[in-house]
Design a protein around this motif. Structure first.
Motif, PDB file in Angstrom:
ATOM      1  N   ILE A 144       0.861  -1.180   0.000  1.00 38.61           N
ATOM      2  CA  ILE A 144       0.000   0.000   0.000  1.00 38.61           C
ATOM      3  C   ILE A 144       0.895   1.227   0.000  1.00 38.61           C
ATOM      4  O   ILE A 144       1.712   1.400   0.910  1.00 38.61           O
ATOM      5  CB  ILE A 144      -0.880   0.021   1.263  1.00 38.61           C
ATOM      6  CG1 ILE A 144      -1.641  -1.306   1.423  1.00 38.61           C
ATOM      7  CG2 ILE A 144      -1.820   1.206   1.251  1.00 38.61           C
ATOM      8  CD1 ILE A 144      -2.334  -1.450   2.773  1.00 38.61           C
ATOM      9  N   VAL A 145       0.755   2.072  -1.004  1.00 37.23           N
ATOM     10  CA  VAL A 145       1.549   3.295  -1.048  1.00 37.23           C
ATOM     11  C   VAL A 145       0.610   4.490  -0.928  1.00 37.23           C
ATOM     12  O   VAL A 145      -0.346   4.620  -1.696  1.00 37.23           O
ATOM     13  CB  VAL A 145       2.391   3.374  -2.337  1.00 37.23           C
ATOM     14  CG1 VAL A 145       3.133   4.712  -2.415  1.00 37.23           C
ATOM     15  CG2 VAL A 145       3.396   2.219  -2.377  1.00 37.23           C
ATOM     16  N   VAL A 146       0.865   5.334   0.061  1.00 40.64           N
ATOM     17  CA  VAL A 146       0.050   6.523   0.329  1.00 40.64           C
ATOM     18  C   VAL A 146       0.947   7.748   0.225  1.00 40.64           C
ATOM     19  O   VAL A 146       1.933   7.855   0.958  1.00 40.64           O
ATOM     20  CB  VAL A 146      -0.563   6.468   1.752  1.00 40.64           C
ATOM     21  CG1 VAL A 146      -1.354   7.745   2.039  1.00 40.64           C
ATOM     22  CG2 VAL A 146      -1.435   5.239   1.944  1.00 40.64           C
ATOM     23  N   GLY A 147       0.629   8.637  -0.687  1.00 43.41           N
ATOM     24  CA  GLY A 147       1.434   9.845  -0.831  1.00 43.41           C
ATOM     25  C   GLY A 147       2.896   9.531  -1.107  1.00 43.41           C
ATOM     26  O   GLY A 147       3.787  10.227  -0.635  1.00 43.41           O
TER      27      GLY A 147
ATOM     28  N   PHE B 252      -6.410  -5.543   5.744  1.00 45.79           N
ATOM     29  CA  PHE B 252      -5.761  -4.714   4.719  1.00 45.79           C
ATOM     30  C   PHE B 252      -5.032  -3.531   5.336  1.00 45.79           C
ATOM     31  O   PHE B 252      -3.904  -3.216   4.984  1.00 45.79           O
ATOM     32  CB  PHE B 252      -6.816  -4.215   3.739  1.00 45.79           C
ATOM     33  CG  PHE B 252      -6.310  -3.212   2.737  1.00 45.79           C
ATOM     34  CD1 PHE B 252      -5.515  -3.625   1.676  1.00 45.79           C
ATOM     35  CD2 PHE B 252      -6.638  -1.869   2.836  1.00 45.79           C
ATOM     36  CE1 PHE B 252      -5.048  -2.702   0.739  1.00 45.79           C
ATOM     37  CE2 PHE B 252      -6.171  -0.944   1.915  1.00 45.79           C
ATOM     38  CZ  PHE B 252      -5.384  -1.363   0.860  1.00 45.79           C
ATOM     39  N   PHE B 253      -5.691  -2.850   6.274  1.00 44.91           N
ATOM     40  CA  PHE B 253      -5.213  -1.529   6.725  1.00 44.91           C
ATOM     41  C   PHE B 253      -4.466  -1.586   8.047  1.00 44.91           C
ATOM     42  O   PHE B 253      -3.711  -0.682   8.369  1.00 44.91           O
ATOM     43  CB  PHE B 253      -6.415  -0.589   6.819  1.00 44.91           C
ATOM     44  CG  PHE B 253      -6.052   0.836   7.111  1.00 44.91           C
ATOM     45  CD1 PHE B 253      -5.425   1.619   6.143  1.00 44.91           C
ATOM     46  CD2 PHE B 253      -6.328   1.408   8.350  1.00 44.91           C
ATOM     47  CE1 PHE B 253      -5.088   2.933   6.412  1.00 44.91           C
ATOM     48  CE2 PHE B 253      -5.998   2.719   8.626  1.00 44.91           C
ATOM     49  CZ  PHE B 253      -5.379   3.489   7.651  1.00 44.91           C
ATOM     50  N   ASN B 254      -4.688  -2.645   8.830  1.00 46.13           N
ATOM     51  CA  ASN B 254      -3.996  -2.812  10.109  1.00 46.13           C
ATOM     52  C   ASN B 254      -4.065  -1.531  10.958  1.00 46.13           C
ATOM     53  O   ASN B 254      -3.039  -0.965  11.328  1.00 46.13           O
ATOM     54  CB  ASN B 254      -2.537  -3.222   9.833  1.00 46.13           C
ATOM     55  CG  ASN B 254      -1.734  -3.583  11.073  1.00 46.13           C
ATOM     56  OD1 ASN B 254      -0.518  -3.518  11.069  1.00 46.13           O
ATOM     57  ND2 ASN B 254      -2.391  -3.951  12.155  1.00 46.13           N
TER      58      ASN B 254
ATOM     59  N   ALA C  64      -0.152  -4.448   7.592  1.00 51.05           N
ATOM     60  CA  ALA C  64      -1.017  -3.878   6.558  1.00 51.05           C
ATOM     61  C   ALA C  64      -0.762  -4.575   5.227  1.00 51.05           C
ATOM     62  O   ALA C  64       0.369  -4.937   4.918  1.00 51.05           O
ATOM     63  CB  ALA C  64      -0.782  -2.381   6.425  1.00 51.05           C
ATOM     64  N   GLY C  65      -1.815  -4.766   4.458  1.00 52.67           N
ATOM     65  CA  GLY C  65      -1.692  -5.404   3.157  1.00 52.67           C
ATOM     66  C   GLY C  65      -1.795  -6.910   3.200  1.00 52.67           C
ATOM     67  O   GLY C  65      -1.682  -7.576   2.164  1.00 52.67           O
TER      68      GLY C  65
ATOM     69  N   GLU D 297       4.659   7.068  -0.021  1.00 51.46           N
ATOM     70  CA  GLU D 297       5.323   6.316   1.041  1.00 51.46           C
ATOM     71  C   GLU D 297       4.595   4.994   1.283  1.00 51.46           C
ATOM     72  O   GLU D 297       3.370   4.953   1.269  1.00 51.46           O
ATOM     73  CB  GLU D 297       5.299   7.104   2.360  1.00 51.46           C
ATOM     74  CG  GLU D 297       5.953   8.470   2.290  1.00 51.46           C
ATOM     75  CD  GLU D 297       7.474   8.376   2.239  1.00 51.46           C
ATOM     76  OE1 GLU D 297       8.015   7.431   2.837  1.00 51.46           O
ATOM     77  OE2 GLU D 297       8.094   9.215   1.574  1.00 51.46           O
ATOM     78  N   VAL D 298       5.362   3.933   1.560  1.00 50.29           N
ATOM     79  CA  VAL D 298       4.749   2.657   1.910  1.00 50.29           C
ATOM     80  C   VAL D 298       4.030   2.797   3.250  1.00 50.29           C
ATOM     81  O   VAL D 298       4.597   3.324   4.215  1.00 50.29           O
ATOM     82  CB  VAL D 298       5.809   1.544   2.005  1.00 50.29           C
ATOM     83  CG1 VAL D 298       5.210   0.283   2.606  1.00 50.29           C
ATOM     84  CG2 VAL D 298       6.383   1.242   0.621  1.00 50.29           C
ATOM     85  N   TYR D 299       2.766   2.334   3.289  1.00 45.60           N
ATOM     86  CA  TYR D 299       2.009   2.331   4.537  1.00 45.60           C
ATOM     87  C   TYR D 299       2.081   0.921   5.120  1.00 45.60           C
ATOM     88  O   TYR D 299       1.680  -0.035   4.466  1.00 45.60           O
ATOM     89  CB  TYR D 299       0.555   2.745   4.273  1.00 45.60           C
ATOM     90  CG  TYR D 299      -0.322   2.555   5.489  1.00 45.60           C
ATOM     91  CD1 TYR D 299      -0.312   3.497   6.516  1.00 45.60           C
ATOM     92  CD2 TYR D 299      -1.133   1.434   5.633  1.00 45.60           C
ATOM     93  CE1 TYR D 299      -1.087   3.322   7.645  1.00 45.60           C
ATOM     94  CE2 TYR D 299      -1.911   1.256   6.763  1.00 45.60           C
ATOM     95  CZ  TYR D 299      -1.884   2.200   7.767  1.00 45.60           C
ATOM     96  OH  TYR D 299      -2.653   2.024   8.883  1.00 45.60           O
ATOM     97  N   ARG D 300       2.595   0.795   6.348  1.00 43.10           N
ATOM     98  CA  ARG D 300       2.843  -0.529   6.919  1.00 43.10           C
ATOM     99  C   ARG D 300       1.855  -0.942   7.990  1.00 43.10           C
ATOM    100  O   ARG D 300       1.864  -2.085   8.425  1.00 43.10           O
ATOM    101  CB  ARG D 300       4.274  -0.593   7.479  1.00 43.10           C
ATOM    102  CG  ARG D 300       5.331  -0.422   6.410  1.00 43.10           C
ATOM    103  CD  ARG D 300       6.747  -0.531   6.936  1.00 43.10           C
ATOM    104  NE  ARG D 300       7.688  -0.493   5.816  1.00 43.10           N
ATOM    105  CZ  ARG D 300       8.186   0.617   5.278  1.00 43.10           C
ATOM    106  NH1 ARG D 300       7.832   1.794   5.749  1.00 43.10           N
ATOM    107  NH2 ARG D 300       9.015   0.557   4.254  1.00 43.10           N
TER     108      ARG D 300
END
Lengths: 377, 377
Positions: free
Chosen positions: A201-204, B310-312, A215-216, A206-209
């Motif tokens: 998941i990339v937000v702006g 997905f989002f944790n 996450a993911g 940056e990888v969102y963890r």
């Protein structure tokens, strides 16, 4: 300089918005660190011509991508171009000690081939959730023996350089973002379908963890009430119905029950089937293989449709081992997403295969460590 | 100062990490704008005692929360404390002209009651996706007549102050983050179950709106293949199976087919049923009402389970009109999430009801416009 190559001082000044004198101080500091060097004369913009500045050509990063069934190791230069890349089959369940012995041997092999004198940093991807700040895998369902293993610490000692560790899917997303199909895209999803299934998941940009690094983890989203038993202990998880492993099992099942002469022949020849066999059978027009791929694409497409409604990404990238299933898989995924998600979310939404193949993970790994080493703090 | 109240110059200096002299310049600039005032003597930290600095007590923000069936309008001070709050039933389908006539009347009423001389800014929430930069609703499924209506422009003209527009669910999330159950939480989901269902997504403290402003639109995630027809044209959407509207319809159905004497009596008395009737019947122990709530909780819990994987997130907040269904609903949601999502994602995950009720949206609206007005640019 990593992403744009050699720059003149004037160009650098434009980019970082510093005065000539402040920039000179900063460049001198960089030159002192040895991370950058002067290189060739810059194009004239009037006045005295200056040297270009570039990252040191001797800098080497190691990118390691540990999959469920194989290991990829690559060496890159400072601009993250892959200079050499080796692959070795290995079951991640053999545990961290055996796996890292192999990784170190592969890193030594690349060094011995003259591509690197040593490594200035290494990025490592593992096929499970990671406590990112510490670089430690946590409770990885398909990785017995890895829970809590201090990957970052152990490897940085063995390699003698800084190491960063992340989930393999996050690194695939970073790779496609750096040099692949997701260049310049801020918000996107990268779905990796290999032995298991995960989503970067990339937000702006940056990888969102997520809160605990998981996450993911979409492989265990339920797609079928009272569906198949999954390794996680639940029933009906996406991964139990479609993944490299599930597809191989379904293909062997079809071969044994006489539903596909093509798959039966391949099973007899090899003793087992993989997703790659299904791809070959499908390419040869085998209807059962095609059916298995379409069915799988529908399953994963159903989950992606929900994620698209939720996340409203600018792009969805499909990567991983099963991309050999190619456009048959992609067509099923697209059909589900375009049918189930609202037009506002899908109107301009490309759903595409990754561009980098096995290079995505190692490139993302090199990017991870270079982001770390090149960050101001 | 908005979030922490009056501050001494010394306290401010600590927070923004500016030298005494630079801070003095900045504070003088702020005083000149009229946004802040000197207020009372600060506690001594040695040396000459200075005045506290606080946001101007006369500042007033208007928070507007337009729901599918009612409008909430509140006035807040600069610290976003609600000073007055009015509510008016109204069908959003009457269209923007009629709705904003009502909003302006409510804003005038609050002003006339002496709570505000005028408004320094207004935040507006609408029950559908918004092109955020322009403040314009897009293709809202339950809002015919609103597509492309220049809400921001029209209202800022009518109110004579800056206006920001957002999706109502995003504002609920911001409200709970500012003054409710999500204070100090960086990554969380806020699921609003009202006439429809939506989800506010907060990443690193900021609302994530997606590429076209439709992020969080989870009401149209499919929960049942070949399920009920939905207003969006698809079948089996979450909203078609559980939402305030679906619940009212199911309750009327149960009343008419003799499955609940309690609901039948309420239907006969009122001519129609709402989610609130189901809540009352459930509180009275009506088994059919309880069943409907549990069933609904299972549906929405199934979707939230997928989003948690997905989002944790660090927290899931449930809000909106159906929170009157309370702990019966919450128990079903929790059961599904804890059963279906992986332990790593649910280990420390609280799933709770919102704290602010109808104040969440208007507080979030005030926060939206104050974020805008107080930002450096």
């Amino acid at each position: 300089m990593r992403d744009g190559g050699p720059n003149s001082r004037a160009q650098l000044g434009d980019q970082v918005d510093l005065s000539r004198s402040k920039l000179a101080v900063e460049v001198d500091r960089l030159l002192e660190t040895g991370l950058v060097v002067a290189d060739g004369l810059a194009a004239s913009r009037g006045g005295r011509r200056s040297h270009n500045i570039r990252l040191a050509p001797a800098l080497r990063f190691l990118g390691v991508d540990i999959g469920a069934t194989s290991i990829d190791v690559a060496v890159t230069n400072a601009e993250l171009e892959v200079l050499g890349h080796v692959n070795h089959p290995m079951d991640v369940r053999e545990g961290p000690v055996a796996v890292f012995e192999q990784v170190l041997a592969m890193a030594a092999k690349l060094r011995a081939s003259g591509l690197a004198d040593g490594y200035d940093g290494a990025g490592i991807g593992v096929p499970g959730p990671v406590r990112f700040p510490e670089g430690v895998p946590v409770a990885p369902p398909i990785m017995p023996g890895w829970d809590g293993f201090p990957v970052r610490e152990a490897l940085s000692q063995d390699l003698g350089c800084p190491v960063m560790v992340d989930n393999d899917v996050n690194l695939m997303a970073m790779g496609e973002q750096h040099a692949g199909v997701a260049r310049s895209v801020g918000d996107f999803l990268c779905v990796k379908i290999g032995t298991g299934i995960g989503c970067g998941i990339v937000v702006g940009g940056e990888v969102y963890r997520g809160t605990t690094g998981s996450a993911g983890d979409i492989g265990h989203i339920r797609v079928e009430p009272d569906g198949r038993a999954c390794v996680c202990g639940n029933r009906g998880c996406l991964e139990a119905h479609f993944s490299g492993a599930a597809l191989a099992r379904d293909a062997e099942d079809a071969a044994r029950t006489g539903r596909s002469a093509e798959l039966a022949a391949r099973l007899e020849a090899a003793g087992r089937l993989t997703a790659a066999d299904v791809a070959v059978a499908a390419a040869a027009g085998d209807p059962t293989a095609l059916h298995l791929i379409r069915e799988g694409g529908n399953r994963v497409g159903q989950v992606i449709a929900g994620l698209v409604s939720f996340f409203n990404p600018a792009l969805v990238v499909i990567g991983g081992g099963v991309t050999g299933l190619g456009h048959t898989l992609l067509a099923s995924v697209r059909t589900q997403v375009y049918r189930q998600s609202l037009p506002l979310a899908t109107g301009n939404l490309p759903i595409v295969l990754g561009e980098l193949g096995p290079t995505a993970g190692v490139t993302g790994a090199a990017r991870l460590i270079s982001d770390h080493l090149f960050s101001p703090a």
